[in-house]
Write a protein that holds these residues in place. Sequence first.
Motif, PDB file in Angstrom:
ATOM      1  N   ALA A   1       0.831  -1.206   0.000  1.00  0.00           N
ATOM      2  CA  ALA A   1       0.000   0.000   0.000  1.00  0.00           C
ATOM      3  C   ALA A   1       0.865   1.255   0.000  1.00  0.00           C
ATOM      4  CB  ALA A   1      -0.943  -0.005   1.201  1.00  0.00           C
ATOM      5  N   VAL A   2       1.974   1.251   0.747  1.00  0.00           N
ATOM      6  CA  VAL A   2       2.881   2.403   0.746  1.00  0.00           C
ATOM      7  C   VAL A   2       3.426   2.628  -0.663  1.00  0.00           C
ATOM      8  CG1 VAL A   2       5.113   3.273   1.574  1.00  0.00           C
ATOM      9  CG2 VAL A   2       3.502   2.246   3.187  1.00  0.00           C
ATOM     10  N   CYS A   3       3.850   1.553  -1.306  1.00  0.00           N
ATOM     11  CA  CYS A   3       4.371   1.660  -2.680  1.00  0.00           C
ATOM     12  C   CYS A   3       3.311   2.199  -3.628  1.00  0.00           C
ATOM     13  CB  CYS A   3       4.875   0.300  -3.164  1.00  0.00           C
ATOM     14  SG  CYS A   3       6.294  -0.307  -2.246  1.00  0.00           S
ATOM     15  N   ARG A   4       2.070   1.706  -3.466  1.00  0.00           N
ATOM     16  CA  ARG A   4       0.969   2.135  -4.327  1.00  0.00           C
ATOM     17  C   ARG A   4       0.662   3.623  -4.122  1.00  0.00           C
ATOM     18  NH1 ARG A   4      -1.715  -2.146  -3.632  1.00  0.00           N
ATOM     19  NH2 ARG A   4      -2.785  -1.537  -1.740  1.00  0.00           N
ATOM     20  N   VAL A   5       0.629   4.078  -2.864  1.00  0.00           N
ATOM     21  CA  VAL A   5       0.341   5.488  -2.567  1.00  0.00           C
ATOM     22  C   VAL A   5       1.432   6.382  -3.144  1.00  0.00           C
ATOM     23  CG1 VAL A   5       0.193   7.155  -0.662  1.00  0.00           C
ATOM     24  CG2 VAL A   5      -1.095   5.026  -0.553  1.00  0.00           C
ATOM     25  N   MET A   6       2.681   5.940  -3.023  1.00  0.00           N
ATOM     26  CA  MET A   6       3.804   6.678  -3.592  1.00  0.00           C
ATOM     27  C   MET A   6       3.651   6.832  -5.106  1.00  0.00           C
ATOM     28  SD  MET A   6       7.617   5.641  -2.250  1.00  0.00           S
ATOM     29  CE  MET A   6       7.721   4.406  -3.511  1.00  0.00           C
ATOM     30  N   ARG A   7       3.383   5.701  -5.771  1.00  0.00           N
ATOM     31  CA  ARG A   7       3.233   5.697  -7.230  1.00  0.00           C
ATOM     32  C   ARG A   7       2.042   6.571  -7.655  1.00  0.00           C
ATOM     33  NH1 ARG A   7       3.045   0.519  -7.947  1.00  0.00           N
ATOM     34  NH2 ARG A   7       0.796   0.392  -7.795  1.00  0.00           N
ATOM     35  N   GLU A   8       0.924   6.455  -6.922  1.00  0.00           N
ATOM     36  CA  GLU A   8      -0.262   7.256  -7.252  1.00  0.00           C
ATOM     37  C   GLU A   8       0.022   8.743  -7.114  1.00  0.00           C
ATOM     38  OE1 GLU A   8      -3.191   5.585  -4.637  1.00  0.00           O
ATOM     39  OE2 GLU A   8      -3.515   3.836  -5.934  1.00  0.00           O
ATOM     40  N   SER A   9       0.791   9.129  -6.095  1.00  0.00           N
ATOM     41  CA  SER A   9       1.152  10.538  -5.911  1.00  0.00           C
ATOM     42  C   SER A   9       1.965  11.030  -7.106  1.00  0.00           C
ATOM     43  CB  SER A   9       1.955  10.717  -4.626  1.00  0.00           C
ATOM     44  OG  SER A   9       2.459  12.030  -4.547  1.00  0.00           O
ATOM     45  N   ARG A  10       2.943  10.230  -7.504  1.00  0.00           N
ATOM     46  CA  ARG A  10       3.780  10.621  -8.651  1.00  0.00           C
ATOM     47  C   ARG A  10       2.943  10.771  -9.911  1.00  0.00           C
ATOM     48  NH1 ARG A  10       5.669   7.994 -12.726  1.00  0.00           N
ATOM     49  NH2 ARG A  10       5.322   5.906 -11.897  1.00  0.00           N
ATOM     50  N   ARG A  11       2.080   9.801 -10.147  1.00  0.00           N
ATOM     51  CA  ARG A  11       1.250   9.843 -11.363  1.00  0.00           C
ATOM     52  C   ARG A  11       0.247  10.993 -11.321  1.00  0.00           C
ATOM     53  NH1 ARG A  11       0.078   3.362 -12.166  1.00  0.00           N
ATOM     54  NH2 ARG A  11       2.093   2.869 -13.078  1.00  0.00           N
ATOM     55  N   ARG A  12      -0.338  11.239 -10.153  1.00  0.00           N
ATOM     56  CA  ARG A  12      -1.304  12.336 -10.007  1.00  0.00           C
ATOM     57  C   ARG A  12      -0.645  13.669 -10.337  1.00  0.00           C
ATOM     58  NH1 ARG A  12      -2.598  11.056  -5.336  1.00  0.00           N
ATOM     59  NH2 ARG A  12      -1.213  12.421  -4.197  1.00  0.00           N
ATOM     60  N   GLN A  13       0.637  13.788  -9.990  1.00  0.00           N
ATOM     61  CA  GLN A  13       1.386  15.013 -10.265  1.00  0.00           C
ATOM     62  C   GLN A  13       1.978  15.039 -11.667  1.00  0.00           C
ATOM     63  OE1 GLN A  13       3.996  16.351  -6.994  1.00  0.00           O
ATOM     64  NE2 GLN A  13       3.177  14.597  -5.844  1.00  0.00           N
ATOM     65  N   LYS A  14       1.731  13.957 -12.436  1.00  0.00           N
ATOM     66  CA  LYS A  14       2.231  13.819 -13.802  1.00  0.00           C
ATOM     67  C   LYS A  14       3.760  13.933 -13.860  1.00  0.00           C
ATOM     68  CE  LYS A  14      -2.016  15.438 -16.060  1.00  0.00           C
ATOM     69  NZ  LYS A  14      -2.835  14.552 -15.363  1.00  0.00           N
ATOM     70  N   LEU A  15       4.395  13.269 -12.879  1.00  0.00           N
ATOM     71  CA  LEU A  15       5.855  13.233 -12.826  1.00  0.00           C
ATOM     72  C   LEU A  15       6.344  11.878 -13.305  1.00  0.00           C
ATOM     73  CD1 LEU A  15       6.409  14.784  -9.269  1.00  0.00           C
ATOM     74  CD2 LEU A  15       6.869  15.891 -11.474  1.00  0.00           C
ATOM     75  N   THR A  16       7.469  11.867 -13.986  1.00  0.00           N
ATOM     76  CA  THR A  16       8.079  10.592 -14.368  1.00  0.00           C
ATOM     77  C   THR A  16       8.948  10.112 -13.205  1.00  0.00           C
ATOM     78  OG1 THR A  16      10.070  11.592 -15.284  1.00  0.00           O
ATOM     79  CG2 THR A  16       8.181  11.317 -16.796  1.00  0.00           C
ATOM     80  N   GLN A  17       9.313   8.841 -13.253  1.00  0.00           N
ATOM     81  CA  GLN A  17      10.220   8.311 -12.240  1.00  0.00           C
ATOM     82  C   GLN A  17      11.559   9.036 -12.306  1.00  0.00           C
ATOM     83  OE1 GLN A  17      10.034   4.176 -13.312  1.00  0.00           O
ATOM     84  NE2 GLN A  17       8.454   3.740 -11.775  1.00  0.00           N
ATOM     85  N   ALA A  18      11.997   9.362 -13.495  1.00  0.00           N
ATOM     86  CA  ALA A  18      13.271  10.070 -13.659  1.00  0.00           C
ATOM     87  C   ALA A  18      13.211  11.451 -13.002  1.00  0.00           C
ATOM     88  CB  ALA A  18      13.615  10.198 -15.145  1.00  0.00           C
TER      89      ALA A  18
END
Length: 171
Positions: free
Chosen positions: A16-33
């Motif tokens: 769930a922590v990993c999912r929340v992290m990923r969702e935050s990044r995607r919501r902000q339209k940020l790439t992993q890089a």
Amino acid sequence: MSQAYDSRSQQAFAAAVCRVMRESRRRQKLTQAEVAQRTNGLVSKAALANYETGHRSLRVDVLWVIAAALGEDLGALLSAAERNVATRPSPYGTGSITVDVHEVMASPDPRLSVVKRWFELRANSSPTMTLDEGAIAALAALMNVRPDECRRLLLTSSRTRSPQPHAANGV
């Protein structure tokens, strides 16, 4: 938190922590890089990808750096993850479920692709399949959804919608 601290709940919380992290990044339209760059070299893009997918264990100091790079409050991020694993009654019931294999296979929902592949690998010619709590949890993990969401997807894609509370020989 009154939930028991067993290995299953620990793994669910970590996911769930990993999912929340990923969702935050995607919501902000940020790439992993971009997020990796915001950590000033403390976390690489490859490491971030492995953290987001759960392929690499996330230490609290690394989580703190990633949360800061995302502009997230660490406490809020952890609380959101905890809410995602909190036990709550599902309108789709608990226990084993029986699904119509052909209906699930015919579903256009892309989230069920993992389930379809699993059905194919089982090479079972039965028109229905009974899935116990363990099978539902395993499929949910593969689908990267909560078990109650997996149960909902399976039941809504299948005509056979009756939960089987105490099936003796489920999958």
